[in-house]
Scaffold this active site. Structure first.
Site, PDB file in Angstrom:
ATOM      1  N   GLU A  74       0.776  -1.219  -0.127  1.00 61.44           N
ATOM      2  CA  GLU A  74      -0.026   0.142   0.050  1.00 61.44           C
ATOM      3  C   GLU A  74       0.852   1.369   0.048  1.00 61.44           C
ATOM      4  OE1 GLU A  74      -4.040  -1.569   1.922  1.00 61.44           O
ATOM      5  OE2 GLU A  74      -2.695  -0.520   3.462  1.00 61.44           O
ATOM      6  N   GLU A 114      -7.191  -7.379  -1.219  1.00 59.93           N
ATOM      7  CA  GLU A 114      -7.411  -7.332   0.130  1.00 59.93           C
ATOM      8  C   GLU A 114      -9.188  -6.725   0.050  1.00 59.93           C
ATOM      9  OE1 GLU A 114      -5.657  -4.920   2.942  1.00 59.93           O
ATOM     10  OE2 GLU A 114      -3.471  -5.637   2.307  1.00 59.93           O
TER      11      GLU A 114
END
EC number: 3.2.1.25
Length: 881
Positions: free
Chosen positions: A457, A554
């Site tokens: 991320e 995710e």
């Protein structure tokens, strides 16, 4: 401590020199704190916290508020020490090395009171030459520095500009500046885990002695050439050559099952040397490839390699070699802008079905082989084929990857950088280079590892400006990002491993990110790469809120773990949803309220007055909510694999967050701490089935898709039934006899306006009825039975409180639970529980549409019928009101 002499697999003849001795320093050491007020025995491998707990100086660190109570342990500086005799004559060996496979993290190492080196990276192996300081009797000390204090010092030394985030959110109760230390990032806390930045020797430590040359590492990389349609194995052997003269010799590789034997001459110069060999596999021999779970076998071939070197030195190693290819396909899609993003294994497109893996404990010395086997087997039992080893934890133990090889679990491997910006000083980058080189060499022989990902991320964090950096400084941070992940990590990976793809971040836009300078303009694009998606406020039963992305690596919703799991680390005053304990254990901001919000959209909150009972009921409802939310979302991704709608689709992966827990707390996990299955995991077993009917509504029309992970087309019969909640007998049945589900595709099998569906079942309304459906062949059930709710269950009419009784019998190693309902009504979300008895059921959290039902229980440890009867409880939605 134990002596391990590395004997040859074949007997040495006259003049043959075996590889030198390897003496493990595992076992009992001493550990003391900074002012020596505490000194006690400590097991190595192990951690300070574990030693203190083992000797009764602290309680279980996970008990109640001990993550705060024991913060002092991580702030102190501890010293590990031992004395040992070497069981060999040191004068007979040219070189003696001290090797640490893992030190956590910052330590000065003293060998016989001589400082021989320092460590500052948890993720690399350290090797120290002790030839000139080793004695017959030796002392060894590791003087650790608090990781918290070290990280703070490193941060303060970085004066040019801030490197955020400085500290975690207050809800996490964690430590600051974790991005300045090469240590498990979540050890300073995360939104699902505690802060325990412990100190210790977390992997093996040993003394090795040798003459002439020593084999440091050995890797096997099978490669397939499409032109010649032949396999080769790229073998890489790294030697430490102590001989001052060139060392010649012969290396022989044998793979008996493939009728392959090859000999090569090698010559080694003094120093660190790498030998690369190519072994050609005979084309007239059939090579069975390694396949992910659900797609074929995990065939491996026993291989031996013998180095016969000058001076009579012979080194022989054995390994299992697997053959498989992996491709990440990013190419144009008809009818859609952007590019595809999916994996081919051995030339076959594979839908990634699975979850995300986090460390199984804050203290790795507590992660046993049995626990790893249990957790990974549970993933396979839920029909998963992929786990993403998330970048805020650790590069997992060797055994983890070996088990994934054996079980057919593909591994998406992050490098250990997560949700932060990182410094790029020369010393930091040099440490990262050693870490990445070591880890790629350690892991690249595993067929289970299918992709390297530079970080978790951090690309999206920069583009969306999570950390509120001054826009004028963005260029500096982008430059640091490219320096670390592209110019450092990517370059090493490309040089060390050409057999699998690399992406700089997850989520990423893949090649689009590359063309845009490694920080994509729209990292949340559904038309490139992978995506992470979370939305705790929209109605999770509405599939239209989910992104029709190429691959979703995710996504998730929280729930609470079972009462029996929490009970071990709490006491009665903690057992309410609003207790201090419940608030303390929740590390995700507003997480408890977000769960209740989702629950209340479709269920009534518990109404029982007993506070403990109400707490248990709320736990149950959060698990129901989580399971139903992720079922809806996953089924949306599954049915999107074969279609493009408004330029979006061709979804080829669904990895929900997260598989496992690090402690007993509310989280996104489907497996509780210790391995107990939540309701979500039972749901995953069904929604990840190889063949699945998926039902949903769109613009008032009810659809059923058939989703196949099979390798050939299957003619099946789809049966759709409408039931009143008040009766298990179906009111109406619709049968589609000519459904042929194509291999590896999702396709419409049934569609009908809901109004027409209800009209044909005259006694049905949205509130009074539920839809069930399944696929079968020749009266044999071929898929799980799925269901679709026509209304929120808080609006459902006709439900009747069920009294479900059980009769338990033993059948070999298994137990049979024969369930009987006192009512003829349908009972939703029937939950069977045997408390803390380890094991799992064959099914759970189901809609009971039959009056009688048999469920198997698979115990993980020996138990008895009487123990199960005493621990057994059953809960359904109708019990709560």
């Amino acid at each position: 401590m134990h002596l391990h002499l590395l004997f040859l697999l074949a007997l040495c003849g006259a003049g043959c020199m075996a590889a030198g001795p390897s003496y493990s320093l595992r076992g009992s050491w001493r550990v003391s704190n900074g002012n020596s007020s505490l000194e006690l025995p400590a097991t190595v491998p192990g951690y300070v916290h574990s030693a203190l707990q083992q000797h009764g100086l602290i309680q279980d660190p996970y008990y109640r508020f001990n993550d705060l109570n024991y913060r002092w342990i991580s702030l102190d500086n501890w010293t590990y020490s031992t004395e040992f005799k070497i069981p060999f004559n040191r004068s007979e060996w040219q070189k003696v090395k001290l090797i640490f496979d893992g030190v956590d993290t910052v330590a000065e190492i003293l060998f016989n009171n001589v400082t021989i080196g320092k460590t500052d990276n948890m993720f690399t192996r350290y090797s120290f030459d002790v030839t000139n300081v080793v004695k017959d009797v030796n002392s060894l000390k590791l003087r650790f520095q608090s990781a918290v204090q070290y990280a703070e010092c490193q941060s303060k030394a970085h004066t040019q500009y801030r490197v955020p985030p400085e500290c975690p959110p207050v809800e996490q109760k964690g430590e600051c500046h974790v991005n300045f230390i090469r240590k498990e990032q979540c050890s300073f806390s995360w939104d699902w885990g505690p802060s325990f930045p412990s100190q210790g020797i977390w992997k093996d430590v040993r003394i090795e002695a040798y003459n002439i040359a020593h084999l440091d590492h050995l890797t096997f990389l099978p490669l397939y050439d499409n032109t010649s349609q032949a396999w080769t194995i790229e073998i890489e052997a790294s030697f430490d050559v102590v001989s001052t003269k060139p060392v010649g010799g012969q290396v022989t590789i044998a793979i008996p099952e493939l009728k392959t034997q090859q000999a090569n001459h090698i010559e080694l110069q003094h120093g660190q040397r790498i030998v690369k060999l190519l072994v050609k596999i005979r084309k007239d021999v059939t090579v069975e490839t390694w396949w992910p779970h659900g797609h074929g076998n995990q065939t491996g071939y026993n291989t031996t390699i013998l180095f016969a070197l000058d001076g009579g030195l012979k080194i022989e190693k054995a390994a299992k070699v697997y053959f498989r290819t992996v491709q990440l396909i990013e190419e144009p899609i008809t009818g859609s802008p952007g590019l595809s993003f999916y994996f081919k294994i051995n030339g076959l497109p594979i839908f990634l079905k699975g979850s995300n893996w986090i460390p199984a404990d804050s203290f790795q010395d507590k992660v046993t082989s049995e626990l790893l086997q249990l957790l990974l087997q549970s993933a396979v039992d839920a029909n998963m084929n992929t786990l993403r080893v998330w970048g805020g934890g650790i590069y997992e133990q060797d055994e983890f990857y070996a088990l994934c090889d054996e079980l057919g679990i593909m591994v998406w491997q992050d490098f250990m950088f997560a949700s932060a910006l990182y410094p790029t000083e020369p010393g930091f980058l040099e440490s990262v280079r050693k870490e990445v080189t070591y880890q790629v060499r350690r892991l690249k022989s595993h067929p289970s590892v299918i992709i390297w990902s530079g970080n978790n991320e951090n690309e999206v964090a920069l583009r969306v400006n999570w950390f509120h950096v001054n826009p004028r400084d963005l260029g500096t941070y982008i430059n640091d990002y490219v320096t670390l992940y592209v110019k450092t990590i990517r370059e090493i990976v490309l040089s060390e491993d050409r057999s699998r793809p690399f992406i700089a971040s997850s989520p990423t836009n893949g090649v689009k990110t590359m063309t845009e300078g490694w920080i994509s303009k729209d990292p949340y694009s559904t038309q490139y790469g992978d995506m992470h998606f979370y939305d705790y406020f929209s109605d999770c039963w509405d599939w239209k809120v989910f992104p029709k992305a190429r691959l979703v690596s995710e996504y998730g919703y929280q729930s609470w773990p079972s009462f029996s799991t929490l009970q071990k680390v709490s006491r009665q005053e903690d057992w309410s949803y609003s207790s201090r304990f419940s608030l303390h254990r929740q590390h995700h901001g507003n997480g408890n309220n977000e769960m209740l919000h989702q629950v209340q959209l479709h269920f009534q909150l518990p109404q029982r007055r007993d506070p403990v009972r109400a707490f248990k009921d709320t736990i149950y409802l959060t698990q129901v909510m989580q399971a139903q939310c992720i079922k809806t979302e996953t089924e949306f991704y599954l049915r999107s694999r074969s279609e493009i709608v408004n330029g979006e689709g061709h979804t080829m992966g669904a990895l929900y967050w997260q598989l496992n827990d690090i402690w007993q707390a509310p989280s996104w996990a489907s497996l509780e701490y210790g391995g107990k299955w939540k309701m979500l995991h039972y749901f995953a077993q069904r929604f990840f089935a190889p063949l699945l009917p998926v039902g949903f509504e769109d613009e008032g029309v009810f659809y059923v898709y058939g989703v196949s992970d099979l390798h050939k087309d299957y003619p099946t019969k789809l049966t759709v039934r409408l039931h009143r909640w008040s009766s298990q007998k179906p009111l109406c049945t619709f049968v589609s006899l000519s459904a042929v589900i194509k291999a590896g595709e999702a396709m419409v099998l049934f569609q009908m306006p809901v109004s027409k569906l209800l009209k044909r079942c005259k006694e049905c309304t949205r509130d009074t009825c539920v839809v069930s459906f399944y696929l079968s062949t020749d009266n044999e059930l071929f898929s799980p039975t799925n269901y679709h709710f026509l209304s929120s269950l808080k609006d459902a009419k006709g439900m009747v409180k069920a009294n479900i009784t059980v009769s338990i019998s033993q059948k070999g190693d298994l137990f049979v639970f024969d369930l009987k309902s006192s009512t003829s009504a349908i009972t939703p979300f029937v939950w069977l529980d045997v408390g803390s008895i380890p094991g799992r059921f064959s099914d759970n959290g189901f809609l009971m549409i039959k009056k009688e039902l048999s469920v198997l229980f698979y115990p993980w440890k020996p138990t008895s019928k009487s123990e199960l009867q005493q621990a057994f409880s059953v809960t359904s939605l109708t019990d709560l009101y």
